[in-house]
Design a protein around this motif. Structure first.
Motif, short mmCIF file in Angstrom:
data_model
loop_
_atom_site.label_atom_id
_atom_site.label_comp_id
_atom_site.label_asym_id
_atom_site.label_seq_id
_atom_site.Cartn_x
_atom_site.Cartn_y
_atom_site.Cartn_z
N VAL A 57 -19.94 12.74 60.09
CA VAL A 57 -20.68 13.46 61.35
C VAL A 57 -20.37 14.74 61.12
O VAL A 57 -19.17 15.30 60.69
N PRO A 58 -21.43 15.63 61.34
CA PRO A 58 -21.39 16.74 62.11
C PRO A 58 -20.32 17.54 62.39
O PRO A 58 -19.33 16.69 63.79
N GLY A 59 -19.48 18.08 61.52
CA GLY A 59 -18.12 19.14 61.63
C GLY A 59 -16.73 18.07 61.99
O GLY A 59 -15.43 18.93 61.59
N ARG A 60 -16.82 17.58 60.95
CA ARG A 60 -15.92 16.42 60.19
C ARG A 60 -16.53 16.24 58.65
O ARG A 60 -16.93 15.93 57.85
N ASP A 61 -14.61 16.47 58.53
CA ASP A 61 -14.50 16.29 57.29
C ASP A 61 -14.12 14.89 56.43
O ASP A 61 -14.48 13.60 57.31
N PHE A 62 -13.89 15.07 55.04
CA PHE A 62 -13.03 13.21 54.86
C PHE A 62 -12.27 13.50 54.27
O PHE A 62 -11.72 14.61 53.20
N GLU A 63 -11.48 12.36 53.39
CA GLU A 63 -10.90 12.11 52.58
C GLU A 63 -10.06 11.67 52.11
O GLU A 63 -10.75 11.20 52.03
N LEU A 64 -9.66 12.47 50.99
CA LEU A 64 -9.38 11.46 49.99
C LEU A 64 -7.89 11.79 49.78
O LEU A 64 -7.32 12.14 49.73
N ARG A 65 -8.11 9.49 49.58
CA ARG A 65 -5.51 9.97 48.58
C ARG A 65 -5.72 9.48 47.23
O ARG A 65 -6.61 8.47 47.22
N LEU A 66 -5.06 9.70 46.77
CA LEU A 66 -4.33 9.75 45.35
C LEU A 66 -3.48 8.95 45.46
O LEU A 66 -3.09 9.73 46.01
N SER A 72 -0.75 0.47 38.17
CA SER A 72 -2.56 0.81 39.09
C SER A 72 -2.63 2.78 40.14
O SER A 72 -1.27 3.12 40.14
N VAL A 73 -4.06 3.39 40.01
CA VAL A 73 -3.83 4.20 40.82
C VAL A 73 -4.87 3.09 41.73
O VAL A 73 -5.86 2.90 41.50
N ARG A 74 -4.26 4.28 42.80
CA ARG A 74 -4.86 3.39 43.93
C ARG A 74 -5.89 4.66 44.70
O ARG A 74 -5.00 6.10 45.23
N VAL A 75 -7.30 4.90 45.19
CA VAL A 75 -8.30 5.62 45.35
C VAL A 75 -8.66 5.13 46.89
O VAL A 75 -8.60 4.22 47.15
N GLU A 76 -8.22 6.40 47.77
CA GLU A 76 -8.68 5.77 49.47
C GLU A 76 -10.00 7.18 49.15
O GLU A 76 -9.13 8.55 49.62
N VAL A 77 -10.84 6.66 50.40
CA VAL A 77 -11.61 8.01 50.86
C VAL A 77 -11.77 7.23 51.70
O VAL A 77 -13.39 6.12 52.65
N SER A 78 -11.81 8.51 53.75
CA SER A 78 -12.39 7.86 54.03
C SER A 78 -13.46 8.95 54.78
O SER A 78 -13.53 10.01 55.04
N VAL A 125 -12.60 3.19 52.97
CA VAL A 125 -13.23 2.72 51.17
C VAL A 125 -11.64 2.56 50.50
O VAL A 125 -11.32 4.12 49.92
N ARG A 126 -10.92 1.85 49.79
CA ARG A 126 -9.93 1.31 48.67
C ARG A 126 -10.59 0.39 47.72
O ARG A 126 -10.58 -0.01 47.61
N ALA A 127 -10.05 1.95 46.59
CA ALA A 127 -10.19 1.08 45.39
C ALA A 127 -8.62 0.94 44.43
O ALA A 127 -7.75 2.14 44.76
N GLU A 128 -8.41 0.38 43.79
CA GLU A 128 -7.62 0.02 42.43
C GLU A 128 -7.89 0.32 41.23
O GLU A 128 -8.89 -0.85 40.95
N VAL A 129 -7.85 0.73 40.02
CA VAL A 129 -7.67 0.76 38.82
C VAL A 129 -6.41 0.33 37.84
O VAL A 129 -5.23 1.35 38.06
N ASP A 130 -6.53 -0.59 37.80
CA ASP A 130 -4.37 -1.15 37.00
C ASP A 130 -4.94 0.26 35.66
O ASP A 130 -6.16 -0.16 35.05
N LEU A 131 -3.54 0.74 35.24
CA LEU A 131 -2.97 1.29 34.06
C LEU A 131 -3.44 0.65 32.61
O LEU A 131 -3.04 -0.87 32.35
N HIS A 132 -4.06 0.79 31.73
CA HIS A 132 -4.62 0.53 30.73
C HIS A 132 -3.43 1.01 30.16
O HIS A 132 -3.14 1.94 29.58
#
Length: 137
Positions: A57-66, A72-78, A125-132
């Motif tokens: 959306v013009p003028g709006r950023d996106f957000e990355l949360r780790l 696990s490692v959780r990734v969230e992109v908003s 959008v939230r995704a998780e990757v299990d630690l190996h």
């Protein structure tokens, strides 16, 4: 442990999201080139590219949360486009299609993923990757 970055909704912001992710994983003791690091970096790259391409959306950023959560490692992109929600993989894209494979990659590399509403607007959008335990296996 968690970290949040607000990035410009541009291709440069998407590239920066991946670089910041790899650096953060190394700080958490997840080495560059490991199975977990490669999976998380690929997921971040895809979700950030989607946020910039489809969620902009013009003028709006996106957000990355780790977040480093138990096991696990959780990734969230908003992003700010709540009305444009991926519903998950819908089967194989056309053989020579130039787009449409991104969420198939997320599905393949994430152990879990989902799309949730973001307050006050948008989606995450939230995704998780299990630690190996065996990174080279």
């Amino acid at each position: 442990m968690n970290v949040t970055h607000r990035l410009s909704s541009t291709p440069r912001g998407a590239r920066l999201a991946r670089c910041l992710t790899v650096a953060q994983l190394a700080l958490w003791g997840i080495p560059y080139g490991s199975r977990t690091a490669e999976s998380v970096a690929l997921i971040v790259a895809e979700l950030a590219a989607n946020a910039v391409t489809h969620g902009r959306v013009p003028g709006r950023d996106f957000e990355l949360r780790l977040a480093l959560v138990t096991g696990s490692v959780r990734v969230e992109v908003s992003d700010a486009r709540g009305e444009r929600r991926p519903l998950g993989p819908k089967g194989e894209p056309e053989l020579f299609a130039e787009a449409g494979r991104g969420l198939l990659l997320v599905e393949a590399f994430a152990d879990r993923w989902e799309v949730v509403d973001r307050e006050p607007l948008g989606k995450t959008v939230r995704a998780e990757v299990d630690l190996h335990t065996c990174e080279n296996c």
